[in-house]
Design a protein around this motif. Structure first.
Motif, PDB file in Angstrom:
ATOM      1  N   GLY A 147       0.857  -1.247   0.065  1.00 47.42           N
ATOM      2  CA  GLY A 147       0.080  -0.038  -0.035  1.00 47.42           C
ATOM      3  C   GLY A 147       0.905   1.325  -0.100  1.00 47.42           C
ATOM      4  N   ASN A 148       0.130   2.459   0.213  1.00 52.51           N
ATOM      5  CA  ASN A 148       0.946   3.514   0.334  1.00 52.51           C
ATOM      6  C   ASN A 148       1.672   3.856   1.945  1.00 52.51           C
ATOM      7  OD1 ASN A 148      -0.701   5.314   2.279  1.00 52.51           O
ATOM      8  ND2 ASN A 148      -2.250   5.311   0.742  1.00 52.51           N
ATOM      9  N   ILE A 164      13.427   6.558   8.424  1.00 49.11           N
ATOM     10  CA  ILE A 164      14.524   7.340   7.799  1.00 49.11           C
ATOM     11  C   ILE A 164      14.695   6.680   6.416  1.00 49.11           C
ATOM     12  CG2 ILE A 164      17.104   7.957   7.585  1.00 49.11           C
ATOM     13  CD1 ILE A 164      15.044   9.696   9.209  1.00 49.11           C
ATOM     14  N   SER A 165      14.898   5.357   6.245  1.00 48.45           N
ATOM     15  CA  SER A 165      15.054   4.706   4.938  1.00 48.45           C
ATOM     16  C   SER A 165      13.962   5.220   3.969  1.00 48.45           C
ATOM     17  CB  SER A 165      15.235   3.169   5.260  1.00 48.45           C
ATOM     18  OG  SER A 165      15.250   2.254   4.110  1.00 48.45           O
ATOM     19  N   LEU A 166      12.774   5.017   4.654  1.00 42.35           N
ATOM     20  CA  LEU A 166      11.620   5.325   3.366  1.00 42.35           C
ATOM     21  C   LEU A 166      11.981   6.794   3.035  1.00 42.35           C
ATOM     22  CD1 LEU A 166       8.708   3.743   5.505  1.00 42.35           C
ATOM     23  CD2 LEU A 166       9.684   2.931   3.439  1.00 42.35           C
ATOM     24  N   ILE A 167      12.302   7.626   3.927  1.00 40.35           N
ATOM     25  CA  ILE A 167      12.389   9.127   3.560  1.00 40.35           C
ATOM     26  C   ILE A 167      13.680   9.191   2.633  1.00 40.35           C
ATOM     27  CG2 ILE A 167      13.421  11.206   4.246  1.00 40.35           C
ATOM     28  CD1 ILE A 167      11.647  10.746   6.970  1.00 40.35           C
ATOM     29  N   VAL A 196       4.933   1.407  -0.913  1.00 46.74           N
ATOM     30  CA  VAL A 196       6.006   0.651  -0.203  1.00 46.74           C
ATOM     31  C   VAL A 196       5.813  -0.596  -0.793  1.00 46.74           C
ATOM     32  CG1 VAL A 196       6.982  -0.603   1.990  1.00 46.74           C
ATOM     33  CG2 VAL A 196       5.659   1.865   1.887  1.00 46.74           C
ATOM     34  N   SER A 197       7.062  -1.218  -1.505  1.00 48.06           N
ATOM     35  CA  SER A 197       7.268  -2.190  -2.321  1.00 48.06           C
ATOM     36  C   SER A 197       7.408  -3.437  -1.516  1.00 48.06           C
ATOM     37  CB  SER A 197       8.472  -2.152  -3.368  1.00 48.06           C
ATOM     38  OG  SER A 197       9.638  -2.422  -2.541  1.00 48.06           O
ATOM     39  N   ALA A 198       7.175  -4.791  -1.950  1.00 48.21           N
ATOM     40  CA  ALA A 198       7.557  -5.967  -1.342  1.00 48.21           C
ATOM     41  C   ALA A 198       8.785  -6.127  -0.725  1.00 48.21           C
ATOM     42  CB  ALA A 198       7.471  -7.128  -2.275  1.00 48.21           C
ATOM     43  N   SER A 199       9.734  -5.324  -1.113  1.00 48.04           N
ATOM     44  CA  SER A 199      11.267  -5.299  -0.402  1.00 48.04           C
ATOM     45  C   SER A 199      11.308  -4.143   0.453  1.00 48.04           C
ATOM     46  CB  SER A 199      12.286  -5.189  -1.601  1.00 48.04           C
ATOM     47  OG  SER A 199      12.149  -4.305  -2.409  1.00 48.04           O
ATOM     48  N   TYR A 200      10.006  -3.281   0.915  1.00 52.71           N
ATOM     49  CA  TYR A 200      10.201  -2.413   1.669  1.00 52.71           C
ATOM     50  C   TYR A 200      10.925  -1.241   1.359  1.00 52.71           C
ATOM     51  CZ  TYR A 200       8.162  -6.043   4.404  1.00 52.71           C
ATOM     52  OH  TYR A 200       7.235  -7.361   4.712  1.00 52.71           O
ATOM     53  N   ARG A 201      10.853  -0.739   0.217  1.00 57.30           N
ATOM     54  CA  ARG A 201      11.408   0.369  -0.520  1.00 57.30           C
ATOM     55  C   ARG A 201      10.160   1.302  -0.838  1.00 57.30           C
ATOM     56  NH1 ARG A 201      16.923  -0.436   0.200  1.00 57.30           N
ATOM     57  NH2 ARG A 201      16.817   1.863   0.253  1.00 57.30           N
TER      58      ARG A 201
END
Length: 613
Positions: A147-148, A164-167, A196-201
């Motif tokens: 999802g978003n 922070i990684s998402l930012i 947010v992708s399956a690899s959490y990016r």
């Protein structure tokens, strides 16, 4: 980077339809003098056209609806390869009372723009469906299962390094857009448009408001300047006036469809969006990711929000409990929210600033049983505390990693990293014997598993300890060997760090010329890689060398430059050291009152963080 263990960044890119998205046959040549019609644009992109019957919805629900489109999950059936993949279908709203020519032009513009993008932090364009006679104008995108980012953050308790990684991902995606020639303004950045992708990016999506912008003669971006009509289906004369409207749960700006809560003042006040408008909006994305709050969440009145936005009134990032732990991010967000668009940083400057903050891609809740994965997160949290001079908290986390690390090779990496950072903590607390023991153990472990970068880091740490113990020959040898390894592995930050270490050695040896040369070389490297903390350290070193040579004006300039950077990034120890240096300058000039004020200011900071100088 040399100051911490490296954790590989996962890339999540699904293969696209043939030909490649970077194929030269895509309509991306903005220098073409002929204006293509919407039909000609789609014909040029016919390799991306998908038959409607190849797409089967996976649920009977209505999907998610935005201002101009509905998004549903579906299965794409490949006719030739007999393969299936999950996709997101963005169905643009079309009816007979809509201006068909404008709608078609906007649809072709979005398809053309997305077909030319390829980046791990940009949603992948798969293809399009177009049959206006039957009301079909669909954009097919990769399906991202988490999802978003707003929905994702609501699924669990995520630690600061994970946020922070998402930012960082969001900034990198925006950098790709702004670095295009010509640059692309997204036009509608908000947490709802970051997946947010399956690899959490984090992945930027929804390019319905995106537009290319021109460039001024000096290479800068012209705010709100559209590209000539031959290159962008949406020209300035086609843009409808901006007005505020209320729709369901959010307030939006129509023409282009900006969401009011994220909109910058200049757009609310009537200007077209430009690259700096994206910078304002991504400042709010940082706010959302760190706080789980919408912009102006406390306001529900359209007029109240409009007034806040028009006046550029924003919260104080440093007053938020979560955000206050990352002074560097607070400062960056404040800069992103500058009222004057010309005073906002470029996205490249933002990336250079945020990349040094400890981070780790979010760990899926399934992975939490893995001690190695958990240890990586705890290490990053420890680094965060270390940067804030919370040494006891940092040491506790590093000790936790040391206790939990496994005996497997990957576990040994975590153990060595924990020992290295325990050495850093002990050195910062002036416990040099303990620091030496931790560094030595870490070095032996790194040597055993063949990690050259880890060895270089521990040698650098040992060099600092030997210097503080006045063992200058061993210190110089450690720094020199570390520099050789850093050069071998291509770590510029490590080379600059060892140059600073050698500069301090030469300074103590009264070899001011070599000291100045080392600090200057380090300053140049730090500048080139965007390391503000390292740059401040090099400036601080140069200030000390100039002061010892009685070049007080040069010393004062360097100390002041260092103090400003330390203040911006939240390095209290560095700020206190630079204030102390300024006190020494004042004392040398017999400005005793000012010197005493500086000494007192430094003493207060040292006392607050428990650092006895």
């Amino acid at each position: 980077m040399s100051t911490s263990p490296l954790f590989p960044a996962a890339n999540f890119i699904i293969g696209s339809r043939s030909p490649s998205r970077s194929s030269p046959m895509l309509v991306t040549d903005q220098t073409n003098t002929k204006k293509l019609s919407a039909r000609e644009i789609l014909d040029e992109l016919s390799s991306f056209r998908i038959r409607p019957e190849a797409i089967q919805p996976t649920s009977s629900g209505p999907g998610k609806r935005g201002g101009k489109a509905q998004v549903v999950q579906a299965t794409l059936q490949r006719r030739f390869w007999q393969t299936k993949k999950q996709v997101a279908v963005k169905k643009l709203s079309y009816s007979k009372n809509i201006d068909k020519g404008r709608f078609f032009s906007e649809f072709a513009h979005e398809v053309k723009l997305m077909a030319g993008l390829s980046h791990k932090n940009i949603v992948q364009f798969v293809g399009f469906v177009e049959d206006l006679e039957n009301g079909q104008a669909w954009i097919i995108l990769s399906w991202e299962p988490n999802g978003n980012v707003s929905e994702f953050l609501g699924t669990g308790k995520w630690e600061i390094p994970e946020r922070i990684s998402l930012i960082q991902d969001a900034f990198e995606g925006l950098k790709h857009l702004h670095s295009r020639q010509p640059p692309i303004c997204h036009g509608d950045l908000k947490s709802l448009n970051i997946l947010v992708s399956a690899s959490y990016r984090a992945i930027i999506t929804d390019f319905g408001s995106a537009r290319v912008v021109g460039e001024s003669e000096d290479g800068g971006t012209v705010q709100g300047s559209p590209l000539p009509a031959n290159s962008d289906p949406i020209s300035e004369k086609d843009s409808t006036p901006i007005r505020v409207v209320a729709t369901a749960n959010q307030l939006t700006l129509t023409g282009p469809a900006w969401s009011l809560r994220w909109a910058p003042p200049e757009v609310v006040n009537g200007s077209l969006q430009g690259l700096a408008s994206d910078i304002w909006s991504i400042g709010w994305v940082c706010w959302e990711i760190m706080t789980n709050k919408l912009p102006f969440a406390e306001l529900h009145s359209e007029s109240a929000i409009t007034l806040k936005v028009a006046h550029g009134e924003v919260p104080s990032a440093s007053e938020d409990k979560q955000l206050s732990q990352i002074a560097r991010l607070c400062s960056l967000m404040t800069n992103c929210w500058a009222f004057d668009p010309r005073e906002r940083p470029s996205v490249s400057q933002c990336c250079d600033e945020i990349k040094w903050v400890p981070s780790l891609p979010p760990l899926g809740r399934v992975q939490l049983d893995s001690k190695v994965e958990t240890n990586q997160l705890v290490l990053q949290m420890g680094r965060m505390y270390f940067a804030r001079a919370r040494y006891e908290d940092a040491a506790s986390l590093f000790q936790q990693v040391l206790r939990l690390a496994t005996e497997e090779e990957k576990g040994q990496n975590e153990s060595a990293a924990a020992l290295y950072w325990l050495g850093n903590v002990s050195a910062a607390q002036h416990k040099y014997a303990e620091a030496e023991a931790s560094y030595t153990r870490a070095q032996a472990m790194y040597a055993r598993i063949g990690d050259d970068l880890g060895r270089a880091n521990t040698l650098q740490g040992l060099g600092g300890v030997y210097h503080c113990q006045s063992n200058l020959s061993k210190a110089e040898a450690s720094f020199s060997l570390a520099q050789v390894i850093f050069s071998k592995v291509g770590d510029d930050q490590g080379r600059a760090n060892t140059l600073c270490g050698l500069g301090h050695i030469y300074q103590v040896q009264f070899n001011y010329e070599r000291a100045q040369e080392s600090f200057t070389q380090a300053q140049e490297i730090y500048n080139s890689i965007g390391d503000g903390q390292g740059l401040a350290n090099a400036l601080q070193g140069l200030g000390s060398v100039y002061r010892l040579q009685s070049k007080l004006a040069e010393a004062e300039e360097r100390f002041n430059q260092a103090r400003k950077i330390y203040t911006r990034i939240g390095d209290d120890v560095g700020r206190a050291n630079s204030i102390l240096g300024l006190g020494e300058i004042c004392f040398a000039r017999s400005e005793h009152t000012q010197a005493a004020e500086n000494y007192k200011g430094a003493e207060v900071i040292y006392g607050r963080i428990g650092n006895e100088e």
